[in-house]
Design a protein around this motif. Sequence first.
Motif, short mmCIF file in Angstrom:
data_model
loop_
_atom_site.label_atom_id
_atom_site.label_comp_id
_atom_site.label_asym_id
_atom_site.label_seq_id
_atom_site.Cartn_x
_atom_site.Cartn_y
_atom_site.Cartn_z
N GLY A 80 0.79 -1.23 0.00
CA GLY A 80 0.00 0.00 0.00
C GLY A 80 0.82 1.27 0.00
O GLY A 80 0.28 2.35 0.28
N THR A 81 2.12 1.22 -0.29
CA THR A 81 2.96 2.41 -0.27
C THR A 81 3.64 2.61 -1.62
O THR A 81 3.85 1.65 -2.37
CB THR A 81 4.05 2.30 0.81
N ARG A 82 3.97 3.87 -1.93
CA ARG A 82 4.73 4.16 -3.14
C ARG A 82 6.13 3.59 -2.98
O ARG A 82 6.77 3.76 -1.96
CB ARG A 82 4.82 5.67 -3.37
N SER A 83 6.60 2.90 -4.01
CA SER A 83 7.93 2.30 -3.92
C SER A 83 8.51 2.09 -5.31
O SER A 83 7.78 2.01 -6.30
CB SER A 83 7.87 0.95 -3.18
N ALA A 84 9.84 2.04 -5.36
CA ALA A 84 10.56 1.70 -6.58
C ALA A 84 11.62 0.68 -6.21
O ALA A 84 12.33 0.86 -5.21
CB ALA A 84 11.20 2.94 -7.19
N SER A 85 11.73 -0.37 -6.98
CA SER A 85 12.70 -1.42 -6.65
C SER A 85 13.28 -1.99 -7.93
O SER A 85 12.64 -2.00 -8.98
CB SER A 85 12.03 -2.53 -5.83
N HIS A 86 14.52 -2.44 -7.82
CA HIS A 86 15.23 -3.07 -8.93
C HIS A 86 15.42 -4.54 -8.58
O HIS A 86 16.03 -4.87 -7.57
CB HIS A 86 16.56 -2.38 -9.18
N LEU A 87 14.88 -5.42 -9.42
CA LEU A 87 14.83 -6.83 -9.11
C LEU A 87 15.56 -7.64 -10.19
O LEU A 87 15.72 -7.18 -11.33
CB LEU A 87 13.38 -7.31 -9.02
N ASP A 88 15.95 -8.84 -9.81
CA ASP A 88 16.48 -9.80 -10.77
C ASP A 88 15.44 -10.90 -10.93
O ASP A 88 15.18 -11.66 -9.99
CB ASP A 88 17.81 -10.38 -10.28
N VAL A 89 14.83 -10.97 -12.10
CA VAL A 89 13.79 -11.96 -12.36
C VAL A 89 14.21 -12.78 -13.57
O VAL A 89 14.31 -12.26 -14.68
CB VAL A 89 12.43 -11.28 -12.63
N GLY A 90 14.44 -14.06 -13.34
CA GLY A 90 14.83 -14.94 -14.44
C GLY A 90 16.11 -14.50 -15.12
O GLY A 90 16.26 -14.69 -16.33
N GLY A 91 17.03 -13.88 -14.37
CA GLY A 91 18.28 -13.42 -14.95
C GLY A 91 18.18 -12.08 -15.65
O GLY A 91 19.17 -11.60 -16.20
N GLN A 92 17.01 -11.46 -15.65
CA GLN A 92 16.83 -10.16 -16.27
C GLN A 92 16.70 -9.08 -15.21
O GLN A 92 16.11 -9.29 -14.15
CB GLN A 92 15.58 -10.14 -17.16
N THR A 139 12.80 -3.31 -13.30
CA THR A 139 12.50 -2.15 -12.44
C THR A 139 11.00 -2.11 -12.21
O THR A 139 10.21 -2.14 -13.16
CB THR A 139 12.96 -0.84 -13.09
N LEU A 140 10.60 -2.05 -10.95
CA LEU A 140 9.17 -2.05 -10.58
C LEU A 140 8.86 -0.76 -9.83
O LEU A 140 9.51 -0.44 -8.84
CB LEU A 140 8.86 -3.28 -9.71
N GLN A 141 7.86 -0.03 -10.31
CA GLN A 141 7.45 1.23 -9.69
C GLN A 141 5.94 1.22 -9.46
O GLN A 141 5.17 1.01 -10.40
CB GLN A 141 7.81 2.40 -10.61
N THR A 142 5.51 1.38 -8.22
CA THR A 142 4.07 1.48 -7.95
C THR A 142 3.57 2.87 -8.31
O THR A 142 4.31 3.85 -8.25
CB THR A 142 3.75 1.17 -6.48
N LEU A 143 2.30 2.94 -8.67
CA LEU A 143 1.68 4.19 -9.11
C LEU A 143 0.52 4.55 -8.19
O LEU A 143 -0.23 3.68 -7.76
CB LEU A 143 1.16 4.04 -10.55
N GLY A 144 0.37 5.82 -7.91
CA GLY A 144 -0.73 6.27 -7.08
C GLY A 144 -0.24 6.84 -5.76
O GLY A 144 0.94 7.18 -5.60
N ARG A 145 -1.16 6.95 -4.81
CA ARG A 145 -0.85 7.53 -3.51
C ARG A 145 -0.76 6.45 -2.45
O ARG A 145 -1.33 5.38 -2.58
CB ARG A 145 -1.94 8.53 -3.11
N LYS A 146 -0.06 6.76 -1.36
CA LYS A 146 0.07 5.83 -0.25
C LYS A 146 -1.30 5.43 0.26
O LYS A 146 -2.15 6.27 0.51
CB LYS A 146 0.88 6.47 0.88
N GLY A 147 -1.51 4.14 0.43
CA GLY A 147 -2.77 3.63 0.92
C GLY A 147 -3.84 3.52 -0.14
O GLY A 147 -4.93 3.00 0.11
#
Length: 446
Positions: free
Chosen positions: A148-160, A163-171
Amino acid sequence: MPTDRGYEEYVRRLVDHGIAGLGFATQVIHGVLPKGLEEACRNQGLPLVEVPDRTPFIAIIRMVADYLAREEHARAEWSLQAQRAISRAALRPDGLTSILGELERQLHSWVALYDAAGNYVRMPRNRPLPSDLAAEVSARVRDALDLGTRSASHLDVGGQSVTLQTLGRKGSLRGALVLGAIEPLDPARADIVNSVIGLASLALEQARTLDTARRHLRAGVFEQLLDGSTDVAIRTARQVWGQLPRESVLVTVSQQDNPAPNLLEALELLADDYRGAVFYAQRRDQLIVLAGPAHQDRVLELLQRHGAVAGISSPTGINELPNALEEATRALHRAVEVGRAVVAFSELSDGGMLGLLRDEKAGPVARGLLQPLIDYDAAEKTELLETVREWFANNCVWDKTARRLGVHRHTLRNRIDAVGRILGLNLDGMRDRLELYAAVQFLEKT
């Protein structure tokens, strides 16, 4: 003169500090490149450049500086052109789709949009999410949205790199944007991505006001249904959502003291997916869902995913909503009382001992209610059923029962608590004690 080992250690330190290449002047101190240095650079994979004495190092520095300046200018020019292309895309009728498509073209990567419920939104003409990554990416998105919070994260998925960024407001998140198969973002690319995130968030936020108005309208339509103004409610709903559930429906009620993030957005999407078969409304501190039997499992799956406790009515017609709402509310109170996620009213009216005290049915129902306890005793070599009998024989007095059984009263209480968990009963309350008492009595008569 350094030894071969000295050269190896020297070059290793250069590589460890991120040095991209080594220039070595000859005809100044050394006439030729030292063999040990050549070998060390070859072993470490570090480019080695011989710089004759007639080539001043300042010329090399100037050449590199000019190259970096040209590269920086090219990045700035690319960023400006990309920003203009994305701005033009935002002005098209399908603004959000065009923005994401332009981002794909500029970054040469795939871009995936997810809605507030964590469902992948397929964009026409855009690259599809790679099938081998879809399951894990979707799971990561749902985890991020559930926070439920705004966040940005860099992940390793299947060797790739993803970048994941949530959209909208907290909650009250509106979805998530995922970029995949790209190199780490330099400042120019990061600016482009941030621009797209801002435009996407703005587009989704603009829909929030409309969603709020629709929820108020839903609440009004539901009150009309409760008041018996079914025709008016159906006409109103038909203009906005298409129609209302018309045949036999189940009423599900969930308490909303602390609403889970994005639950309302997820229900809105579910109602859109099953137009005419699922309808929801907020009524004071309750969330009420009407759904046909074919879609009830999907409703419960969504509520349970968001940690909601729910009660379900018996199947009913759209004209009998007041009674069905009362049934669902009673079932909800029961679910809260015994600590279960979902309770159906049929369990209270058909499965409970107090609702079936008829001689021809009481015995089989009693055995059905107590069977989990009987099976537990058999599997674990315990005597919980006998403990219950003794407890009731002593009018549920703890000390007296403990003495008769030869155990400590805390041990007795732990056993009774275990009985409650196994049978799904709250034995601190009178109703469930009576239910269990009746079941034990009728079991002994069979």
